[in-house]
Design an enzyme around this catalytic site. Sequence first.
Site, PDB file in Angstrom:
ATOM      1  N   TYR A  29     -14.623  -3.665   3.132  1.00 42.17           N
ATOM      2  CA  TYR A  29     -13.241  -4.145   2.921  1.00 42.17           C
ATOM      3  C   TYR A  29     -13.056  -5.378   3.793  1.00 42.17           C
ATOM      4  O   TYR A  29     -13.262  -5.320   5.013  1.00 42.17           O
ATOM      5  CB  TYR A  29     -12.215  -3.063   3.301  1.00 42.17           C
ATOM      6  CG  TYR A  29     -10.794  -3.575   3.165  1.00 42.17           C
ATOM      7  CD1 TYR A  29     -10.134  -3.521   1.935  1.00 42.17           C
ATOM      8  CD2 TYR A  29     -10.132  -4.160   4.234  1.00 42.17           C
ATOM      9  CE1 TYR A  29      -8.855  -4.035   1.793  1.00 42.17           C
ATOM     10  CE2 TYR A  29      -8.851  -4.672   4.101  1.00 42.17           C
ATOM     11  CZ  TYR A  29      -8.220  -4.609   2.882  1.00 42.17           C
ATOM     12  OH  TYR A  29      -6.949  -5.130   2.742  1.00 42.17           O
ATOM     13  N   ASP A  32     -17.431  -9.467  10.140  1.00 42.76           N
ATOM     14  CA  ASP A  32     -15.986  -9.284  10.020  1.00 42.76           C
ATOM     15  C   ASP A  32     -15.572  -8.228  11.049  1.00 42.76           C
ATOM     16  O   ASP A  32     -15.707  -7.035  10.820  1.00 42.76           O
ATOM     17  CB  ASP A  32     -15.643  -8.845   8.587  1.00 42.76           C
ATOM     18  CG  ASP A  32     -14.155  -8.550   8.429  1.00 42.76           C
ATOM     19  OD1 ASP A  32     -13.439  -8.517   9.435  1.00 42.76           O
ATOM     20  OD2 ASP A  32     -13.714  -8.332   7.275  1.00 42.76           O
ATOM     21  N   LYS A  65      -6.023  -8.994  13.471  1.00 42.30           N
ATOM     22  CA  LYS A  65      -5.348  -7.772  13.933  1.00 42.30           C
ATOM     23  C   LYS A  65      -4.968  -7.771  15.420  1.00 42.30           C
ATOM     24  O   LYS A  65      -3.896  -8.207  15.785  1.00 42.30           O
ATOM     25  CB  LYS A  65      -6.201  -6.556  13.594  1.00 42.30           C
ATOM     26  CG  LYS A  65      -6.231  -6.300  12.084  1.00 42.30           C
ATOM     27  CD  LYS A  65      -6.762  -4.936  11.776  1.00 42.30           C
ATOM     28  CE  LYS A  65      -6.869  -4.705  10.283  1.00 42.30           C
ATOM     29  NZ  LYS A  65      -5.636  -4.278   9.645  1.00 42.30           N
ATOM     30  N   TYR A  70       0.825  -1.220   0.000  1.00 40.41           N
ATOM     31  CA  TYR A  70       0.000   0.000   0.000  1.00 40.41           C
ATOM     32  C   TYR A  70       0.853   1.261   0.000  1.00 40.41           C
ATOM     33  O   TYR A  70       0.558   2.207   0.745  1.00 40.41           O
ATOM     34  CB  TYR A  70      -0.960   0.008   1.210  1.00 40.41           C
ATOM     35  CG  TYR A  70      -2.208  -0.822   0.974  1.00 40.41           C
ATOM     36  CD1 TYR A  70      -3.279  -0.276   0.286  1.00 40.41           C
ATOM     37  CD2 TYR A  70      -2.303  -2.126   1.408  1.00 40.41           C
ATOM     38  CE1 TYR A  70      -4.428  -1.024   0.045  1.00 40.41           C
ATOM     39  CE2 TYR A  70      -3.443  -2.893   1.170  1.00 40.41           C
ATOM     40  CZ  TYR A  70      -4.502  -2.322   0.483  1.00 40.41           C
ATOM     41  OH  TYR A  70      -5.634  -3.064   0.237  1.00 40.41           O
TER      42      TYR A  70
HETATM   43  N1  PMP Z   1     -11.256  -7.329   7.348  1.00 39.72           N
HETATM   44  C1  PMP Z   1     -11.212  -6.075   7.818  1.00 39.72           C
HETATM   45  C2  PMP Z   1     -12.462  -5.431   8.339  1.00 39.72           C
HETATM   46  C3  PMP Z   1     -10.009  -5.359   7.813  1.00 39.72           C
HETATM   47  O1  PMP Z   1      -9.985  -4.092   8.252  1.00 39.72           O
HETATM   48  C4  PMP Z   1      -8.837  -6.004   7.344  1.00 39.72           C
HETATM   49  C5  PMP Z   1      -7.493  -5.315   7.314  1.00 39.72           C
HETATM   50  N2  PMP Z   1      -7.471  -3.961   7.294  1.00 39.72           N
HETATM   51  C6  PMP Z   1      -8.931  -7.329   6.881  1.00 39.72           C
HETATM   52  C7  PMP Z   1     -10.157  -7.951   6.902  1.00 39.72           C
HETATM   53  C8  PMP Z   1      -7.732  -8.047   6.345  1.00 39.72           C
HETATM   54  O2  PMP Z   1      -6.849  -8.372   7.379  1.00 39.72           O
HETATM   55  P1  PMP Z   1      -5.321  -8.672   7.046  1.00 39.72           P
HETATM   56  O3  PMP Z   1      -4.729  -7.381   6.557  1.00 39.72           O
HETATM   57  O4  PMP Z   1      -4.744  -9.102   8.373  1.00 39.72           O
HETATM   58  O5  PMP Z   1      -5.286  -9.741   6.030  1.00 39.72           O
END
Ligand code: PMP
Length: 447
Positions: free
Chosen positions: A148, A254, A283, A18
Site C-alpha cells: 500500500y 516507502d 505521517k 474509508y
Molecule cells: N505509504 C504508506 C506505507 C502508507 O501507510 C500510507 C498511508 N497509510 C501512504 C503511503 C499514504 O500516505 P497518505 O495517507 O498521507 O497520503
Amino acid sequence: MSNQSYWLRDVRSVWHPYSRIREIEAEVFPTIVRGDGIYLYDSDGNRYIDGISSWWACNLGHGYPRIVEAIRRQAGELQHSMIGGASHPAIIELSELLISACPTGLTRAFFASDGSSAVEAAIKIAVQYWRNIGRPERTGFASLEAGYHGDTLGAVSAGMIETFHSPYRALLFEVHRAKSPYCYRCPEGKEPAGCLTECFSSMETIIEEHHAELAAVIVEPLNQAGGGMRVYPAEYVAKLKALCGKHEVLLIADEIAMGYGRSGRMWACDHASVAPDILCLGKGMAAGYLPISATVVTDEIYSSFIDTPEEDRTFYHGHTFSGNPIAAAAAAETLRVYEDEQILDRAVCAAREMSAQLGYLAALDCVGDTRQIGLVGAIEFVEDKAARTPYPPEKRLERSICMEARRRGALLRPIGSVLYLWPPLITSPEQIRELAAILADSIKSVV
Ligand code: PMP
C-alpha cells in the site's frame, strides 16, 4: 455541544474517508474535541486511548508542549512562503536535521504534504532520473502484492489493494508484482522457524527478467502495513537491496508508516542495514501536528537533474504547500525532541510490554496469529485456528470489536481480518497494559 448534536450536523455535510456511509449514519460516534498525551477526549467528556496514533501520525501523542510552541513561534514569524526559487530558515533547518537523521547517502529532501504525494514524487523522480542519464527505456516498476503506497493514481498503481482500489483499475499503469512475504500464510508453505526468505524468489525472477526496463522497485520495508500488518524479515530487504544494486535498479523505501521509530529503530531499513536510493516519509514527520512529507534522494539522483546547456532537466513537480514553514518548524522540532528525549528508547521499552501482551492474546481461540515489529502489534482473527480460516467478511467481527473497544475507552480500526495496536511512541508500559486489557475484554465480549 454533545456528541449527538455534533453527529447530527456532521452527517449532513462531511464525507468521511474509508468509512461506510450506512455505518456512519447508523450510530452516534465520538466528536473528538481535545487531546492530551496518549488520550483523546470527546465532547461528552469520554476519554479514549489513541490506539492507532490517529492514522499512524501522532507518535508523540497529543499536546506536546515543545511542538505546540514551535508552531506558535513560526506562525507568528512567517506562515507561508514558497520555496520555488527561494527559501526560508525553517525549511533549511529541517532539511539539515532530516538529512543527518537519514540513512547514509541520502542527501536531498523534496517536500510535499501527504504520503501519497511523496510516493508520486518518488515515482516521477525515478523515471526522470533514468531519462536524465540517457536510459529513457527504464520506466517500469516492481512492487509487492498487498503493498500500500497511498490513494493517488501513481501510488495506487504501485500499491494496489483490491478492496480499496478496484474501481480505478482502468486508470492505473502496469506494475510487476512479486508475492507478498506474508509469513502467517507463507506463499512457499514455510513456517517462520524454517524460513530462508524463499518467497524472495518471486521478486528475484521479476528483477532478473525485467531489470533492463525497470526504473525502480518500491516496497514498505519490514511491514506491509496497509495490507494487514504483514511483518516480514529484514533479510528480505537486504536481499532486495543487493539484487537492485547488481542490476542498477533503484530501490524506493516507502517508510511513510514505519519511519520515525515505529519499527523500534529510526528507519525500518536500519534493521537490514540498507540505505535505499529514495526514501519516502510522511505521517509522523511533524508528529501528527501538521501535514508534511518528504522524498529524500541520493546525490547521484539529485545531480542528474542539473540542467545542461542542451537540456532542461528541471523536476517540474511541486505543490503549493511544499516546504510550508509552519509544518517545517513542527517537523524540525519533532526531530529535536526525538534526539533530546530518547523517544526511540521509550518506544523500545513500550514494545517489550506489547510483546508480553500479544503473548496473552495469542492464546485466544479466535486469534490465528499475532505479529509485532517495534510498537506495532497485530492480531489476525480466524474462525478455525487449526485450518487458519478467516471469519466471513460480512460478519464484520473486527469492526464489532473496535466498537466495543470504543465503549471501553480505546480508539482502534481494523484492516480486513486484522486488528492492530499502533499507540504513540511515548506510551508507557502501564498504558500498553491498559490498552491491551481493553482489547482483550472487547474480544471476549464480542466473540
Ligand atoms: N505509504 C504508506 C506505507 C502508507 O501507510 C500510507 C498511508 N497509510 C501512504 C503511503 C499514504 O500516505 P497518505 O495517507 O498521507 O497520503
